[in-house]
Design an enzyme around this catalytic site. Structure first.
Site, mmCIF file in Angstrom:
data_model
loop_
_atom_site.group_PDB
_atom_site.id
_atom_site.type_symbol
_atom_site.label_atom_id
_atom_site.label_comp_id
_atom_site.label_asym_id
_atom_site.label_seq_id
_atom_site.Cartn_x
_atom_site.Cartn_y
_atom_site.Cartn_z
ATOM 1 N N ASP A 6 3.076 -4.107 8.002
ATOM 2 C CA ASP A 6 1.751 -3.521 7.844
ATOM 3 C C ASP A 6 0.742 -4.654 7.960
ATOM 4 O OD1 ASP A 6 -0.677 -2.562 6.930
ATOM 5 O OD2 ASP A 6 0.107 -1.733 5.052
ATOM 6 N N LYS A 42 -10.560 -1.682 9.817
ATOM 7 C CA LYS A 42 -10.459 -2.910 9.021
ATOM 8 C C LYS A 42 -10.882 -4.139 9.824
ATOM 9 C CE LYS A 42 -7.856 -0.771 5.739
ATOM 10 N NZ LYS A 42 -8.220 -0.572 4.338
ATOM 11 N N GLN A 56 -4.458 -5.509 6.672
ATOM 12 C CA GLN A 56 -5.343 -6.472 6.015
ATOM 13 C C GLN A 56 -5.324 -7.835 6.688
ATOM 14 O OE1 GLN A 56 -7.531 -5.796 3.696
ATOM 15 N NE2 GLN A 56 -6.867 -3.667 3.535
ATOM 16 N N CYS A 89 -4.619 2.183 -3.956
ATOM 17 C CA CYS A 89 -3.437 2.759 -3.283
ATOM 18 C C CYS A 89 -2.236 1.825 -3.408
ATOM 19 C CB CYS A 89 -3.725 3.058 -1.822
ATOM 20 S SG CYS A 89 -4.931 4.365 -1.586
ATOM 21 N N HIS A 138 0.860 -1.179 0.000
ATOM 22 C CA HIS A 138 0.000 0.000 0.000
ATOM 23 C C HIS A 138 0.903 1.238 0.000
ATOM 24 C CE1 HIS A 138 -2.890 2.957 1.615
ATOM 25 N NE2 HIS A 138 -3.862 2.097 1.328
#
Length: 403
Positions: free
Chosen positions: A197, A223, A200, A361, A120
């Site tokens: 990250d 999320k 997700q 993104c 991202h």
């Protein structure tokens, strides 16, 4: 457990769009919120609305108690070692900026930063800013033809002694699960700091930051069935304590005079200003919701739905799938061959189907795939077979119209 019954806890899913009941397949962009999260935030505003810390009155004491209890809840949820390793942010993006720009005094010209090619933008642009400020060099880890991180290329890049390795746990576009535990161990063997990250991953996978042994792990509340405007930066205490603060002002100081300022200890030192109190409380309710579910059974349910979604798209024909592996999590990226992704998304919306279309993104990934953008259907705990049926039926009608 019948996971389709979970839909009754999500009031937004009961609505219709025109003549069609809503099919929400955009959870990777933001999840819907269960009633328990909405109620928890409402109770704070109705009964306990006050700023946290320092104040002597009862409302502030109650607000502070609820706020700090969530820090302990997050610590347990991701299996951190200390509560001081949990930093409240406004989301994954702010957290990565906090880490990247907080490392400026620790990097110098020529230092190497390795980045995930499918990342991202939030895990690319802050590192570019850091490189511009320090003279460090950025090198993306290339992808294989199957759209996985190329492990042989990664091994070669590690021989150059990177200072930082920043990865996605799960691709926000493709749903690909990266072998982050192994990649972290390999990065640490050459002395690199590691940042993951997890935006997700957090709603789909059980995360144990001590088992991963990463230096930093980040995710966003929205999320994982929580509110927008709240995120978590986990950092190994020693790594967090060396970061320069990104923001300064109230809450993060110990003493201020015109001769100089002394910063507070962790976690306060990295939490300047009035925090998103209601959102923190909502995040705590979202964690309660997730932990009330049988996680192993839920993972099997989501994986079965994802497999069916991939299979139905392949069977439909005229569909291009991207990086659609069986071990992916939560999302399928696709295009109707020869048609613009935005046209497909608009026509699906006219039948009550909410999917995401665009570059997500992740422009570097789109460039690697040779695309201007794509459609993405993504799943949550509330997704069910009827959602897949409605989506495939609607996509078939779009295909018949356009092709």
């Amino acid at each position: 457990m019948e996971f389709s019954q979970l839909r009754s806890q999500f009031p937004a899913l009961t609505q219709s769009l025109g003549d069609y009941s809503l099919v929400y397949l955009d959870t990777a962009a933001t999840s819907q919120k269960p009633q328990g999260v909405i109620d928890a935030m409402g109770r704070y505003y109705q009964a306990d609305n006050a700023n946290v810390h320092r104040a002597a009155h009862q409302l502030s004491a109650r607000a502070t108690s609820q706020y700090e209890a969530v820090r302990d809840k997050v610590k347990t949820f991701i299996k951190a070692n200390r509560r001081e390793e949990i930093i409240f942010t406004h989301g994954t993006t702010e957290g990565i900026n906090l880490v990247a720009l907080g490392l400026a005094s620790q990097l110098k010209a020529g230092d190497l930063i390795l980045l995930d090619s499918a990342a991202h933008h939030a895990n690319i642009v802050p590192w570019q800013m850091l490189a511009k400020q320090t003279g460090a060099e950025i090198q993306p880890i290339p992808l294989t033809p199957e759209a996985r991180l190329d492990q042989a290329a990664y091994q070669a890049l590690l021989q150059r002694g990177p200072r930082v390795v920043a990865l996605s746990h799960v691709s926000n576009v493709l749903g690909t699960v990266n072998p982050v535990k192994e990649m972290i161990a390999q990065a640490k063997a050459v002395g690199a700091l590691t940042l993951i990250d997890g935006a997700q991953a957090i709603a789909h996978l059980e995360v144990d930051v001590q088992a991963l042994d990463c230096d930093f792990y980040l995710f966003s509340g929205h999320k994982m069935y929580g509110p927008t405007g709240i995120g978590i930066l986990y950092g190994r205490y020693e790594a967090l304590d060396k970061l320069d603060p990104l923001l300064t002002g109230g809450e993060m100081i110990k003493q201020v005079s015109f001769e100089g300022t002394t910063f507070n200890i962790l976690p306060n030192r990295l939490e300047a200003g009035t925090p998103p109190i209601a959102e923190v409380i909502g995040l705590g309710a979202a964690i309660d919701f997730i932990q009330s579910l049988p996680r192993a059974e839920l993972r099997a349910h989501e994986q079965a739905l994802l497999k069916r979604l991939q299979d139905e798209l392949r069977a439909l024909g005229g569909i291009s799938l991207y990086g659609a592996h069986r071990d992916n999590v939560g999302a399928v990226a696709f295009n109707l061959t020869g048609e613009h992704h935005q046209d497909v998304g608009i026509l699906l919306d006219q039948q009550g189907i909410a999917v995401r279309c665009g570059h997500h993104c992740a422009m570097p990934l789109m460039q690697t795939l040779g695309l201007s953008g794509c459609c993405r259907a993504s799943l949550g705990v509330y997704s069910n077979d009827e959602d897949v049926d409605r989506f495939i039926q609607a996509l078939k009608s779009v295909k018949d119209l356009l092709l």
